[in-house]
Design a protein around this motif. Structure first.
Motif, PDB file in Angstrom:
ATOM      1  N   LEU A  54     -41.310  25.589  16.121  1.00  0.00           N
ATOM      2  CA  LEU A  54     -40.325  24.874  16.921  1.00  0.00           C
ATOM      3  C   LEU A  54     -38.947  25.510  16.787  1.00  0.00           C
ATOM      4  O   LEU A  54     -38.612  26.047  15.730  1.00  0.00           O
ATOM      5  CB  LEU A  54     -40.227  23.412  16.460  1.00  0.00           C
ATOM      6  CG  LEU A  54     -41.430  22.505  16.689  1.00  0.00           C
ATOM      7  CD1 LEU A  54     -41.270  21.217  15.891  1.00  0.00           C
ATOM      8  CD2 LEU A  54     -41.590  22.198  18.173  1.00  0.00           C
ATOM      9  N   PRO A  55     -38.110  25.404  17.819  1.00  0.00           N
ATOM     10  CA  PRO A  55     -36.704  25.803  17.676  1.00  0.00           C
ATOM     11  C   PRO A  55     -35.934  24.735  16.899  1.00  0.00           C
ATOM     12  O   PRO A  55     -36.353  23.590  16.804  1.00  0.00           O
ATOM     13  CB  PRO A  55     -36.216  25.878  19.129  1.00  0.00           C
ATOM     14  CG  PRO A  55     -37.086  24.915  19.870  1.00  0.00           C
ATOM     15  CD  PRO A  55     -38.443  24.976  19.188  1.00  0.00           C
ATOM     16  N   GLY A  56     -34.813  25.119  16.350  1.00  0.00           N
ATOM     17  CA  GLY A  56     -33.980  24.164  15.610  1.00  0.00           C
ATOM     18  C   GLY A  56     -34.419  24.044  14.170  1.00  0.00           C
ATOM     19  O   GLY A  56     -33.749  24.511  13.253  1.00  0.00           O
ATOM     20  N   GLN A  57     -35.541  23.416  13.964  1.00  0.00           N
ATOM     21  CA  GLN A  57     -36.201  23.347  12.663  1.00  0.00           C
ATOM     22  C   GLN A  57     -37.690  23.554  12.904  1.00  0.00           C
ATOM     23  O   GLN A  57     -38.232  23.050  13.882  1.00  0.00           O
ATOM     24  CB  GLN A  57     -35.998  21.986  11.991  1.00  0.00           C
ATOM     25  CG  GLN A  57     -34.584  21.637  11.619  1.00  0.00           C
ATOM     26  CD  GLN A  57     -34.510  20.315  10.863  1.00  0.00           C
ATOM     27  OE1 GLN A  57     -35.366  19.973  10.060  1.00  0.00           O
ATOM     28  NE2 GLN A  57     -33.457  19.558  11.120  1.00  0.00           N
ATOM     29  N   THR A  58     -38.345  24.261  12.015  1.00  0.00           N
ATOM     30  CA  THR A  58     -39.791  24.393  12.143  1.00  0.00           C
ATOM     31  C   THR A  58     -40.442  23.057  11.800  1.00  0.00           C
ATOM     32  O   THR A  58     -39.812  22.159  11.216  1.00  0.00           O
ATOM     33  CB  THR A  58     -40.341  25.460  11.193  1.00  0.00           C
ATOM     34  OG1 THR A  58     -40.201  24.998   9.833  1.00  0.00           O
ATOM     35  CG2 THR A  58     -39.630  26.787  11.373  1.00  0.00           C
ATOM     36  N   GLY A  59     -41.716  22.935  12.160  1.00  0.00           N
ATOM     37  CA  GLY A  59     -42.443  21.720  11.802  1.00  0.00           C
ATOM     38  C   GLY A  59     -42.492  21.494  10.302  1.00  0.00           C
ATOM     39  O   GLY A  59     -42.404  20.354   9.829  1.00  0.00           O
ATOM     40  N   ILE A  77     -50.214  17.181  12.666  1.00  0.00           N
ATOM     41  CA  ILE A  77     -49.787  18.499  13.120  1.00  0.00           C
ATOM     42  C   ILE A  77     -50.717  18.991  14.228  1.00  0.00           C
ATOM     43  O   ILE A  77     -51.944  18.908  14.113  1.00  0.00           O
ATOM     44  CB  ILE A  77     -49.790  19.504  11.949  1.00  0.00           C
ATOM     45  CG1 ILE A  77     -48.705  19.126  10.924  1.00  0.00           C
ATOM     46  CG2 ILE A  77     -49.572  20.924  12.455  1.00  0.00           C
ATOM     47  CD1 ILE A  77     -48.762  19.943   9.654  1.00  0.00           C
ATOM     48  N   LEU A  78     -50.104  19.501  15.310  1.00  0.00           N
ATOM     49  CA  LEU A  78     -50.833  20.176  16.381  1.00  0.00           C
ATOM     50  C   LEU A  78     -50.297  21.596  16.441  1.00  0.00           C
ATOM     51  O   LEU A  78     -49.148  21.803  16.846  1.00  0.00           O
ATOM     52  CB  LEU A  78     -50.617  19.479  17.731  1.00  0.00           C
ATOM     53  CG  LEU A  78     -50.908  17.987  17.825  1.00  0.00           C
ATOM     54  CD1 LEU A  78     -50.613  17.479  19.236  1.00  0.00           C
ATOM     55  CD2 LEU A  78     -52.357  17.694  17.466  1.00  0.00           C
ATOM     56  N   VAL A  87     -52.514  25.271   6.962  1.00  0.00           N
ATOM     57  CA  VAL A  87     -53.090  23.922   7.000  1.00  0.00           C
ATOM     58  C   VAL A  87     -52.791  23.196   5.698  1.00  0.00           C
ATOM     59  O   VAL A  87     -52.321  22.046   5.685  1.00  0.00           O
ATOM     60  CB  VAL A  87     -54.609  23.984   7.252  1.00  0.00           C
ATOM     61  CG1 VAL A  87     -55.204  22.574   7.219  1.00  0.00           C
ATOM     62  CG2 VAL A  87     -54.919  24.674   8.577  1.00  0.00           C
ATOM     63  N   VAL A  88     -53.058  23.868   4.586  1.00  0.00           N
ATOM     64  CA  VAL A  88     -52.824  23.267   3.271  1.00  0.00           C
ATOM     65  C   VAL A  88     -51.346  22.942   3.092  1.00  0.00           C
ATOM     66  O   VAL A  88     -50.984  21.865   2.593  1.00  0.00           O
ATOM     67  CB  VAL A  88     -53.311  24.214   2.157  1.00  0.00           C
ATOM     68  CG1 VAL A  88     -52.868  23.703   0.793  1.00  0.00           C
ATOM     69  CG2 VAL A  88     -54.827  24.342   2.206  1.00  0.00           C
ATOM     70  N   GLN A  89     -50.471  23.862   3.518  1.00  0.00           N
ATOM     71  CA  GLN A  89     -49.035  23.628   3.380  1.00  0.00           C
ATOM     72  C   GLN A  89     -48.605  22.378   4.150  1.00  0.00           C
ATOM     73  O   GLN A  89     -47.856  21.546   3.639  1.00  0.00           O
ATOM     74  CB  GLN A  89     -48.244  24.843   3.881  1.00  0.00           C
ATOM     75  CG  GLN A  89     -46.733  24.698   3.699  1.00  0.00           C
ATOM     76  CD  GLN A  89     -45.968  25.913   4.209  1.00  0.00           C
ATOM     77  OE1 GLN A  89     -46.561  26.900   4.675  1.00  0.00           O
ATOM     78  NE2 GLN A  89     -44.648  25.856   4.145  1.00  0.00           N
ATOM     79  N   GLY A  90     -49.099  22.255   5.386  1.00  0.00           N
ATOM     80  CA  GLY A  90     -48.740  21.092   6.199  1.00  0.00           C
ATOM     81  C   GLY A  90     -49.217  19.788   5.583  1.00  0.00           C
ATOM     82  O   GLY A  90     -48.481  18.805   5.525  1.00  0.00           O
ATOM     83  N   LEU A  91     -50.445  19.792   5.088  1.00  0.00           N
ATOM     84  CA  LEU A  91     -50.991  18.580   4.468  1.00  0.00           C
ATOM     85  C   LEU A  91     -50.272  18.261   3.163  1.00  0.00           C
ATOM     86  O   LEU A  91     -50.006  17.091   2.846  1.00  0.00           O
ATOM     87  CB  LEU A  91     -52.493  18.732   4.244  1.00  0.00           C
ATOM     88  CG  LEU A  91     -53.341  18.872   5.521  1.00  0.00           C
ATOM     89  CD1 LEU A  91     -54.795  19.155   5.166  1.00  0.00           C
ATOM     90  CD2 LEU A  91     -53.245  17.630   6.397  1.00  0.00           C
ATOM     91  N   ASP A  92     -49.956  19.293   2.394  1.00  0.00           N
ATOM     92  CA  ASP A  92     -49.239  19.076   1.133  1.00  0.00           C
ATOM     93  C   ASP A  92     -47.835  18.530   1.360  1.00  0.00           C
ATOM     94  O   ASP A  92     -47.283  17.825   0.503  1.00  0.00           O
ATOM     95  CB  ASP A  92     -49.157  20.381   0.328  1.00  0.00           C
ATOM     96  CG  ASP A  92     -50.471  20.715  -0.391  1.00  0.00           C
ATOM     97  OD1 ASP A  92     -51.333  19.822  -0.463  1.00  0.00           O
ATOM     98  OD2 ASP A  92     -50.600  21.854  -0.867  1.00  0.00           O
ATOM     99  N   LEU A  93     -47.251  18.849   2.520  1.00  0.00           N
ATOM    100  CA  LEU A  93     -45.913  18.346   2.831  1.00  0.00           C
ATOM    101  C   LEU A  93     -45.938  16.915   3.372  1.00  0.00           C
ATOM    102  O   LEU A  93     -44.887  16.339   3.641  1.00  0.00           O
ATOM    103  CB  LEU A  93     -45.227  19.264   3.847  1.00  0.00           C
ATOM    104  CG  LEU A  93     -44.728  20.601   3.291  1.00  0.00           C
ATOM    105  CD1 LEU A  93     -44.254  21.515   4.423  1.00  0.00           C
ATOM    106  CD2 LEU A  93     -43.594  20.383   2.294  1.00  0.00           C
ATOM    107  N   GLY A  94     -47.144  16.359   3.537  1.00  0.00           N
ATOM    108  CA  GLY A  94     -47.228  14.951   3.907  1.00  0.00           C
ATOM    109  C   GLY A  94     -47.895  14.645   5.222  1.00  0.00           C
ATOM    110  O   GLY A  94     -48.007  13.469   5.591  1.00  0.00           O
TER     111      GLY A  94
END
Length: 223
Positions: A54-59, A77-78, A87-94
């Motif tokens: 994403l622009p501005g801030q990443t997901g 997350i899509l 995938v693991v990073q996204g899930l670990d971040l909540g």
């Protein structure tokens, strides 16, 4: 559910919004991470669908900031990023789920239903007030086997009133929990929807259920 879609591919974002609303959800759109974070901070959502690039801030940054600010809205997350580490990073971040693009829309809807069931206890899958019964999973309102045909906004408005039956519900609360972030408190949108909802309730023989407390808001009678 009231869902925020944070997706910078505008055609895809509009497609997701249209599909969600066709299946009974209320959906808002933002096209950048920073804008999405502002929307979440100022509104009440049941779910966020979040792109990563994403622009501005990443997901990933949006997730980090959500948790840093103490915001606990569920995030799915899509993303086209299919690396297992991402995938693991996204899930670990909540994040509560991770769906890879391109995805089948029916699978997205199924995953949303799973999250909805998890967030809805067995006692409030069905709401009952007076002679009305609202099934939140089936997205259906019934009185004596007669189904009440409602728009998505009307359904969300009636759900809020039923959840708080017997209590005052202010216009501010309605705007936060039912309407989009660009809602104009100076307009008569809420009054119009209350009027239409009353007409539909009257048509099936449920009259006088919604009270107007002048200058304060609305209340659903419990008897």
């Amino acid at each position: 559910m009231k869902i925020l879609v944070i997706e910078d591919e505008r055609k895809l974002a509009r497609f997701i919004k249209q599909g969600l609303e066709q299946h009974g959800h209320v959906a808002d759109l933002t096209y950048s991470g920073s804008e999405g974070l502002d929307h979440i901070a100022g509104n009440l959502y049941d779910l966020v669908l979040l792109d990563l690039m994403l622009p501005g801030q990443t997901g990933f940054e949006v997730l980090q900031n959500l948790r840093a600010f103490g915001l606990t809205v569920p995030v799915m997350i899509l993303s086209a990023l299919s690396d297992p580490d991402k995938v693991v990073q996204g899930l670990d971040l909540g994040a509560v789920d991770y769906l890879r693009k391109p995805f089948d829309f029916n699978e997205l809807l199924a995953r949303i239903r799973v999250l909805q069931r998890k967030s809805t206890t067995g006692n409030d899958v069905v709401l009952r007030v007076s002679d009305l019964e609202m099934n939140l999973i089936a997205h259906e309102v019934v009185k004596s086997k007669t189904t009440l045909e409602l728009t998505n906004r009307e359904f969300a408005l009636l759900e809020l009133l039923m959840r708080k039956a017997g209590q005052l519900v202010t216009k501010n609360e309605i705007s936060e929990k039912v309407w989009a972030v660009d809602f104009d408190m100076g307009s008569n949108v809420i009054e119009v929807h209350i009027y239409q909802l009353r007409k539909k309730l009257d048509a099936i023989g449920t009259t006088g259920l919604i009270e107007t407390l002048i200058g304060r808001g609305y209340r659903l009678k419990t008897a």
